[in-house]
Design an enzyme around this catalytic site. Sequence first.
Site, PDB file in Angstrom:
ATOM      1  N   ASP A 119       0.863  -1.182   0.000  1.00  0.00           N
ATOM      2  CA  ASP A 119       0.000   0.000   0.000  1.00  0.00           C
ATOM      3  C   ASP A 119       0.893   1.224   0.000  1.00  0.00           C
ATOM      4  O   ASP A 119       1.897   1.273   0.721  1.00  0.00           O
ATOM      5  CB  ASP A 119      -0.922   0.046   1.216  1.00  0.00           C
ATOM      6  N   GLU A 175       0.689   5.594   0.130  1.00  0.00           N
ATOM      7  CA  GLU A 175      -0.052   6.843   0.237  1.00  0.00           C
ATOM      8  C   GLU A 175       0.666   7.865  -0.630  1.00  0.00           C
ATOM      9  O   GLU A 175       1.905   7.850  -0.728  1.00  0.00           O
ATOM     10  CB  GLU A 175      -0.121   7.314   1.690  1.00  0.00           C
ATOM     11  N   HIS A 218      -6.188   4.705   5.510  1.00  0.00           N
ATOM     12  CA  HIS A 218      -5.295   5.611   4.778  1.00  0.00           C
ATOM     13  C   HIS A 218      -3.942   5.781   5.461  1.00  0.00           C
ATOM     14  O   HIS A 218      -3.240   6.767   5.213  1.00  0.00           O
ATOM     15  CB  HIS A 218      -5.955   6.971   4.537  1.00  0.00           C
ATOM     16  N   ASP A 243      -3.258  -0.238   6.289  1.00  0.00           N
ATOM     17  CA  ASP A 243      -3.968  -0.688   5.086  1.00  0.00           C
ATOM     18  C   ASP A 243      -3.333  -1.948   4.524  1.00  0.00           C
ATOM     19  O   ASP A 243      -4.032  -2.873   4.090  1.00  0.00           O
ATOM     20  CB  ASP A 243      -3.969   0.418   4.029  1.00  0.00           C
TER      21      ASP A 243
END
Length: 328
Positions: free
Chosen positions: A27, A29, A164, A169
């Site tokens: 994951d 961001e 998030h 995540d």
Amino acid sequence: MLEDQSTAASSPTTWPAAYPQGYAVVDVETTGLARDDRIISAAVYRLDARGEVEDHWYTLVNPERDPGPVWIHGLTSDVLEGAPLFPDIVEEFSTRLDGRVLVAHNAVFDWQMIAREYARAEREAPVRQRLCTIALSKELALPLPNHKLESLAAHFGVVQQRAHHALDDARVLAEAFRPSLRAAAEGGVRLPLHECRPLTEWTDRAVPRQQQSSYGSYRPTSWRPARKRPACPYPNPGRYEEGKPLKQGMRIAFSGDTSTERDLLEDRAIEAGLHVATSISRLTSLLVTNDPDSGTSKVVKARQFGTPVVDEAAFGQLLGNVAPASRG
């Protein structure tokens, strides 16, 4: 001991030989969704062939620019200022990905962001295939209300603690992927694997003064992926009808500027089983445009043929629930 026995009991005794030998659940961001946006944090859970966690890793990344929607990811410029640059963590990141299938929720997005960061660093990510857990949940026909990560997590009883946040995540996805993988193995389901092709061409371009961030030195970059899109394996079921879902095989065309990178939108459509068309014809199922009153050739032809038209936001919603192609 009871937990080990339960785990063994829930795992198929016969494992498909064609399945991958390891996975990297990822994951990231980011500062946004566009071509010039940057990764600001990344997490990787390494899993073995049957989905068991081997280890995990997390890092912040200094994007050398404004951090974007802080209200979503919570990472401010002050927090990121002392973080390593992507070239500083690329070796460790590569170690985590090497020889594994990249697994992510909406995997094409994570892969595109990762591939661009590697291109900036003049490196190539050591991963050749990706698996999207949205696509896998569709293959398994899971009874989900939508294809958000939180819905997949809830289906498997996985508790999300910090949405998030890349590390949480990735953890949630790893825990939801394991039973999904076992269900696929038990049912002999072919995993929806897609090729990861590195970005091989890119050129720096200057930023208009009003767009420069407080970091000052940021210069966004343009890339052109070297690839040929695969043919859609499903027949065209006809035109999109308002109020109904899209259906695999529908021919989708795009016109005009989009807030999300066009390549990303097209890749998402293809992974959902749609046919991306480069022109409008009587066979086109749907035109996606944010400016339906423009005089572009596609919009004009859509009017002539009576082709349905939706904007980018509506298309994004439709992509979350694409109906499977008719069988037989």
